[in-house]
Motif scaffolding. Structure first.
Motif, PDB file in Angstrom:
ATOM      1  N   UNK A  82       4.256   0.357  25.706  1.00  0.00           N
ATOM      2  CA  UNK A  82       2.409   0.039  25.663  1.00  0.00           C
ATOM      3  C   UNK A  82       2.428  -0.729  27.371  1.00  0.00           C
ATOM      4  N   UNK A  83       3.675  -1.038  27.604  1.00  0.00           N
ATOM      5  CA  UNK A  83       2.886  -1.589  29.084  1.00  0.00           C
ATOM      6  C   UNK A  83       2.206  -0.539  30.662  1.00  0.00           C
ATOM      7  N   UNK A  84       3.206   0.921  30.118  1.00  0.00           N
ATOM      8  CA  UNK A  84       3.043   2.410  30.757  1.00  0.00           C
ATOM      9  C   UNK A  84       4.103   1.899  31.889  1.00  0.00           C
ATOM     10  N   UNK A  85       4.919   0.896  31.951  1.00  0.00           N
ATOM     11  CA  UNK A  85       5.425   0.922  33.228  1.00  0.00           C
ATOM     12  C   UNK A  85       7.144  -0.116  32.468  1.00  0.00           C
ATOM     13  N   UNK A  86       8.128   0.621  33.374  1.00  0.00           N
ATOM     14  CA  UNK A  86       9.674   0.624  33.513  1.00  0.00           C
ATOM     15  C   UNK A  86       9.830  -1.011  33.770  1.00  0.00           C
ATOM     16  N   UNK A  87      10.543  -2.106  32.676  1.00  0.00           N
ATOM     17  CA  UNK A  87      11.892  -3.121  33.206  1.00  0.00           C
ATOM     18  C   UNK A  87      12.530  -3.219  33.616  1.00  0.00           C
ATOM     19  N   UNK A  88      13.477  -3.800  34.086  1.00  0.00           N
ATOM     20  CA  UNK A  88      14.706  -4.681  34.555  1.00  0.00           C
ATOM     21  C   UNK A  88      14.934  -4.530  33.094  1.00  0.00           C
ATOM     22  N   UNK A  89      16.231  -4.186  32.303  1.00  0.00           N
ATOM     23  CA  UNK A  89      16.900  -4.101  31.109  1.00  0.00           C
ATOM     24  C   UNK A  89      17.702  -5.929  31.559  1.00  0.00           C
ATOM     25  N   UNK A  90      17.779  -6.132  32.352  1.00  0.00           N
ATOM     26  CA  UNK A  90      18.199  -7.780  32.203  1.00  0.00           C
ATOM     27  C   UNK A  90      17.505  -8.602  32.627  1.00  0.00           C
ATOM     28  N   UNK A  91      16.426  -8.187  33.050  1.00  0.00           N
ATOM     29  CA  UNK A  91      15.289  -9.483  33.243  1.00  0.00           C
ATOM     30  C   UNK A  91      14.446  -9.954  31.685  1.00  0.00           C
ATOM     31  N   UNK A  92      14.508  -8.158  31.158  1.00  0.00           N
ATOM     32  CA  UNK A  92      14.217  -8.098  29.622  1.00  0.00           C
ATOM     33  C   UNK A  92      14.740  -8.722  28.939  1.00  0.00           C
ATOM     34  N   UNK A  93      16.545  -8.617  28.483  1.00  0.00           N
ATOM     35  CA  UNK A  93      16.952  -9.898  27.504  1.00  0.00           C
ATOM     36  C   UNK A  93      16.776 -10.980  28.266  1.00  0.00           C
ATOM     37  N   UNK A  94      16.933 -11.351  28.599  1.00  0.00           N
ATOM     38  CA  UNK A  94      16.805 -12.779  29.561  1.00  0.00           C
ATOM     39  C   UNK A  94      15.706 -13.306  28.293  1.00  0.00           C
ATOM     40  N   UNK A  95      14.560 -12.617  28.846  1.00  0.00           N
ATOM     41  CA  UNK A  95      12.664 -13.466  28.468  1.00  0.00           C
ATOM     42  C   UNK A  95      13.189 -12.981  26.366  1.00  0.00           C
ATOM     43  N   UNK A  96      13.802 -11.971  26.371  1.00  0.00           N
ATOM     44  CA  UNK A  96      13.106 -11.982  24.960  1.00  0.00           C
ATOM     45  C   UNK A  96      13.942 -13.044  24.160  1.00  0.00           C
ATOM     46  N   UNK A  97      15.731 -13.173  24.590  1.00  0.00           N
ATOM     47  CA  UNK A  97      16.452 -14.379  24.357  1.00  0.00           C
ATOM     48  C   UNK A  97      16.140 -15.488  23.885  1.00  0.00           C
ATOM     49  N   UNK A  98      14.834 -16.126  25.531  1.00  0.00           N
ATOM     50  CA  UNK A  98      14.841 -16.939  25.511  1.00  0.00           C
ATOM     51  C   UNK A  98      13.671 -17.342  24.786  1.00  0.00           C
ATOM     52  N   UNK A  99      12.674 -15.926  24.371  1.00  0.00           N
ATOM     53  CA  UNK A  99      11.895 -16.319  23.157  1.00  0.00           C
ATOM     54  C   UNK A  99      12.064 -17.288  22.667  1.00  0.00           C
TER      55      UNK A  99
END
Length: 234
Positions: free
Chosen positions: A175-192
């Motif tokens: 959707x965003x058209x770019x690569x996301x850092x897996x570790x940062x992404x995990x932290x953000x969604x788990x904190x959501x």
């Protein structure tokens, strides 16, 4: 538009839908955002591709009209449906037409009705020249979904009930058209606080991955104080 005759009113009202899904050329390749388009069979813009839609009936509410015209033109039932914008510039069509546009999501395993020969999937970012102002409408819908994915759980509209964090990240990246850092992404969604870990794992050639589900008590997207449609929670 559908191919039915238009009303005779001086100002006509149509309902169209930009419906996004994910597709990949083959297994293992990154997913890309696609949408179905309908080939027009009459003027204006005969032969060009356009968004699925149709005329609003006098006794019909807007959201049911969006669902109806989408089913009639593509055979698709969305997992998420939301009003996008009203487009009504005087030069957008030969006759004065106001289009109430919705945007919607369908999951990756959803297919078009096979008997509809004038409907096909297109890559959302490499579209041909569409009829009317539909290129601008798609661009605006993409902008809306890219903004909303960061603060809502609309990604669920493109995922099965159970999914891994890697699959969720792939939806965000598409959707965003770019690569996301897996570790940062995990932290953000788990904190959501919108995800619930299950006791199930997806097994395969790599390390087993835990399956998650979305918390159904959290809205798919914030609709504000207006009444919510059941389509918003599928």
């Amino acid at each position: 538009m559908t191919q039915t005759d238009s009303p005779t009113d001086e100002i006509r009202v149509a309902v169209s839908t930009v419906i996004f899904s994910l597709r990949r050329e083959r297994a293992g390749e990154p997913a890309r955002v696609v949408l179905p388009l309908v080939r027009r069979t009459r003027d204006p813009h005969e032969g060009q591709w356009a968004l699925p839609g149709g005329w609003l009936n006098a006794t019909e509410n807007l959201e049911p009209a969006a669902s109806r015209t989408l089913a009639e033109t593509t055979g698709l039932v969305p997992s998420f449906l939301e009003q996008l914008y009203a487009f009504g510039d005087t030069g957008r069509s030969p006759a004065r037409t106001i289009s109430i546009v919705y945007w919607a999501l369908v999951r990756e395993d959803t297919t078009l009705a096979t008997e509809l020969e004038n409907v096909a999937w297109f890559d959302a970012v490499t579209l041909p020249q569409l009829a009317f102002d539909h290129n601008d409408i798609v661009d605006y819908a993409l902008w809306r979904v890219r903004n909303k994915v960061g603060y809502s759980r609309i990604a669920h509209g493109l995922l099965p009930e159970l999914f891994t964090l890697a699959e969720l990240r792939e939806v965000y990246e598409a959707l965003l058209g770019r690569t996301l850092d897996p570790a940062n992404f995990r932290r953000q969604v788990e904190n959501s606080e919108t995800l619930i870990p299950t006791e199930d794992f997806r097994t395969g050639p790599h390390r087993p991955a835990r399956l998650y589900r979305y918390d159904q008590d959290v809205e798919l997207a914030d609709r504000g104080p207006l009444p919510h449609s059941s389509l918003a929670l599928r």
